[in-house]
Motif scaffolding. Structure first.
Motif, PDB file in Angstrom:
ATOM      1  N   ILE A 121       0.858  -1.192   0.000  1.00  0.00           N
ATOM      2  CA  ILE A 121       0.000   0.000   0.000  1.00  0.00           C
ATOM      3  C   ILE A 121       0.884   1.229   0.000  1.00  0.00           C
ATOM      4  N   ALA A 122       0.791   2.041  -1.032  1.00  0.00           N
ATOM      5  CA  ALA A 122       1.592   3.269  -1.118  1.00  0.00           C
ATOM      6  C   ALA A 122       0.720   4.483  -0.834  1.00  0.00           C
ATOM      7  N   TYR A 123       1.268   5.432  -0.109  1.00  0.00           N
ATOM      8  CA  TYR A 123       0.524   6.677   0.138  1.00  0.00           C
ATOM      9  C   TYR A 123       1.434   7.884   0.015  1.00  0.00           C
ATOM     10  N   ASP A 124       0.824   9.028  -0.265  1.00  0.00           N
ATOM     11  CA  ASP A 124       1.507  10.321  -0.192  1.00  0.00           C
ATOM     12  C   ASP A 124       0.644  11.208   0.692  1.00  0.00           C
ATOM     13  N   ASP A 125       0.680  12.514   0.469  1.00  0.00           N
ATOM     14  CA  ASP A 125      -0.090  13.389   1.352  1.00  0.00           C
ATOM     15  C   ASP A 125      -1.568  13.435   0.968  1.00  0.00           C
ATOM     16  N   GLY A 126      -1.908  12.769  -0.142  1.00  0.00           N
ATOM     17  CA  GLY A 126      -3.295  12.769  -0.605  1.00  0.00           C
ATOM     18  C   GLY A 126      -3.427  13.331  -2.008  1.00  0.00           C
ATOM     19  N   GLU A 127      -2.317  13.913  -2.530  1.00  0.00           N
ATOM     20  CA  GLU A 127      -2.387  14.440  -3.897  1.00  0.00           C
ATOM     21  C   GLU A 127      -2.377  13.323  -4.929  1.00  0.00           C
ATOM     22  N   GLY A 128      -1.896  12.149  -4.534  1.00  0.00           N
ATOM     23  CA  GLY A 128      -2.039  10.960  -5.381  1.00  0.00           C
ATOM     24  C   GLY A 128      -0.902  10.671  -6.334  1.00  0.00           C
ATOM     25  N   ALA A 129      -0.150  11.679  -6.752  1.00  0.00           N
ATOM     26  CA  ALA A 129       0.827  11.482  -7.834  1.00  0.00           C
ATOM     27  C   ALA A 129       2.053  10.681  -7.406  1.00  0.00           C
ATOM     28  N   TYR A 130       2.585  10.950  -6.216  1.00  0.00           N
ATOM     29  CA  TYR A 130       3.835  10.283  -5.800  1.00  0.00           C
ATOM     30  C   TYR A 130       3.580   8.813  -5.473  1.00  0.00           C
ATOM     31  N   ALA A 131       2.450   8.556  -4.815  1.00  0.00           N
ATOM     32  CA  ALA A 131       2.077   7.161  -4.533  1.00  0.00           C
ATOM     33  C   ALA A 131       1.803   6.419  -5.840  1.00  0.00           C
ATOM     34  N   ALA A 132       1.186   7.105  -6.807  1.00  0.00           N
ATOM     35  CA  ALA A 132       0.892   6.479  -8.103  1.00  0.00           C
ATOM     36  C   ALA A 132       2.165   6.170  -8.876  1.00  0.00           C
ATOM     37  N   ARG A 133       3.191   7.007  -8.723  1.00  0.00           N
ATOM     38  CA  ARG A 133       4.493   6.714  -9.366  1.00  0.00           C
ATOM     39  C   ARG A 133       5.047   5.390  -8.824  1.00  0.00           C
ATOM     40  N   PHE A 134       5.015   5.239  -7.494  1.00  0.00           N
ATOM     41  CA  PHE A 134       5.489   4.005  -6.877  1.00  0.00           C
ATOM     42  C   PHE A 134       4.644   2.820  -7.357  1.00  0.00           C
ATOM     43  N   TRP A 135       3.325   3.012  -7.341  1.00  0.00           N
ATOM     44  CA  TRP A 135       2.386   1.969  -7.785  1.00  0.00           C
ATOM     45  C   TRP A 135       2.708   1.535  -9.216  1.00  0.00           C
ATOM     46  N   TRP A 136       2.923   2.524 -10.114  1.00  0.00           N
ATOM     47  CA  TRP A 136       3.199   2.207 -11.514  1.00  0.00           C
ATOM     48  C   TRP A 136       4.515   1.436 -11.658  1.00  0.00           C
ATOM     49  N   LEU A 137       5.539   1.856 -10.923  1.00  0.00           N
ATOM     50  CA  LEU A 137       6.832   1.163 -11.006  1.00  0.00           C
ATOM     51  C   LEU A 137       6.695  -0.305 -10.590  1.00  0.00           C
ATOM     52  N   LEU A 138       5.913  -0.557  -9.530  1.00  0.00           N
ATOM     53  CA  LEU A 138       5.711  -1.950  -9.127  1.00  0.00           C
ATOM     54  C   LEU A 138       4.909  -2.720 -10.175  1.00  0.00           C
ATOM     55  N   LYS A 139       3.946  -2.063 -10.817  1.00  0.00           N
ATOM     56  CA  LYS A 139       3.207  -2.694 -11.916  1.00  0.00           C
ATOM     57  C   LYS A 139       4.180  -3.065 -13.053  1.00  0.00           C
ATOM     58  N   TYR A 140       5.127  -2.165 -13.326  1.00  0.00           N
ATOM     59  CA  TYR A 140       6.127  -2.423 -14.368  1.00  0.00           C
ATOM     60  C   TYR A 140       6.992  -3.637 -14.001  1.00  0.00           C
ATOM     61  N   LEU A 141       7.254  -3.801 -12.703  1.00  0.00           N
ATOM     62  CA  LEU A 141       8.052  -4.943 -12.244  1.00  0.00           C
ATOM     63  C   LEU A 141       7.217  -6.225 -12.137  1.00  0.00           C
ATOM     64  N   GLY A 142       5.915  -6.115 -12.465  1.00  0.00           N
ATOM     65  CA  GLY A 142       5.055  -7.297 -12.500  1.00  0.00           C
ATOM     66  C   GLY A 142       4.356  -7.610 -11.192  1.00  0.00           C
TER      67      GLY A 142
END
Length: 275
Positions: A90-111
């Motif tokens: 579970i990734a979180y940031d301050d609520g703006e969504g973008a930084y957590a989504a970057r982490f989320w996307w990178l993990l999606k890229y890693l499968g």
């Protein structure tokens, strides 16, 4: 929602040893701020990943302002944080969504199959009165068996081909606010405008009061785009395009790629046109 978890869910599962929580808070205006805030207080059990030190490579001539991180280094950091394909993340940031989504996307890229963004982020976690701490968790290193998912990453060459040939089934989406898309204002990059042929879907329209909008609302946002289309999303440096990537996936678009270098990479090539 498939890729977003609410704070009640995390609160109810907070002490599950199969869940790893990642704090991704960051400020582009003050790159030290996120780590400093993490050290002061964070969700109980959370480790910290820094946008520029962990989730991006150093800036070079090409690759944009937040280049793709070195994968071996990133995987090593994930393994040290007890993250592998068996854990729910579970990734979180301050609520703006973008930084957590970057982490989320990178993990999606890693499968990784079980990675989510915490809706509302740290701000709404605090508002709910849920547990926070300054304690740094002791995490057991693990081995991450990566199954790379190249289908979520768009290369500069792919974007060049879309611009050159304008295939009807492929859509470029610029995720920046309208005035930057139109080239009326450019506070960061050396040139103003957008990649030729791109539609504008500002990423912040996918959130409301620090919450990702519902699946139905996301479908409405993208209703002028055929759900069977191939889509490449970009922004200024590949970070704020990640929430649009997530929103498109929520809305049922299956063929979505992220152009990590984004506009800042595009304009680093002298021959590339802008509109």
């Amino acid at each position: 929602m498939m890729f977003v978890k609410d704070r009640e869910w995390l609160f109810n599962n907070l002490y599950d040893s199969n869940i790893i929580i990642v704090d991704c808070r960051f400020s582009l205006a003050d790159p030290q701020k996120g780590k400093k805030e993490y050290l002061e207080s964070h969700i109980t059990g959370a480790c910290y990943f820094d946008l520029e030190k962990d989730l991006s490579a150093p800036v070079m001539e090409h690759g944009g302002r937040h280049p793709m991180p070195n994968l071996e280094e990133l995987i090593g950091k994930l393994e040290s944080a007890s993250i592998n394909e068996c854990k729910t993340v579970i990734a979180y940031d301050d609520g703006e969504g973008a930084y957590a989504a970057r982490f989320w996307w990178l993990l999606k890229y890693l499968g990784h199959k079980n990675v989510f963004v915490l809706n509302g982020g740290y701000k709404q976690w605090l508002e709910a009165g849920y547990p926070v701490t300054a304690d740094i968790p002791a995490l057991e290193p693990v081995k991450f068996h990566v199954e790379l998912n190249p289908g979520v990453l768009a290369t500069t060459k792919e974007v060049e081909e879309v611009v050159q040939y304008r295939p009807k089934d492929c859509i470029l989406i610029d995720s920046r606010e309208e005035k930057r898309y139109l080239g009326l204002e450019e506070p960061i990059d050396k040139k103003a405008g957008h990649i030729p042929g791109a539609l504008n879907k500002p990423w912040m329209d996918g959130l409301h009061s620090n919450q990702y909008k519902t699946v139905e609302e996301q479908k409405q946002r993208f209703s002028n785009i055929d759900v069977k289309s191939k889509i490449i999303v970009y922004c200024g440096s590949g970070v704020t395009a990640a929430p649009n990537f997530l929103a498109l996936k929520e809305a049922g678009y299956e063929k979505v790629k992220l152009y990590v270098g984004s506009f800042s990479d595009w304009i680093s090539y002298a021959g590339n046109n802008i509109e």
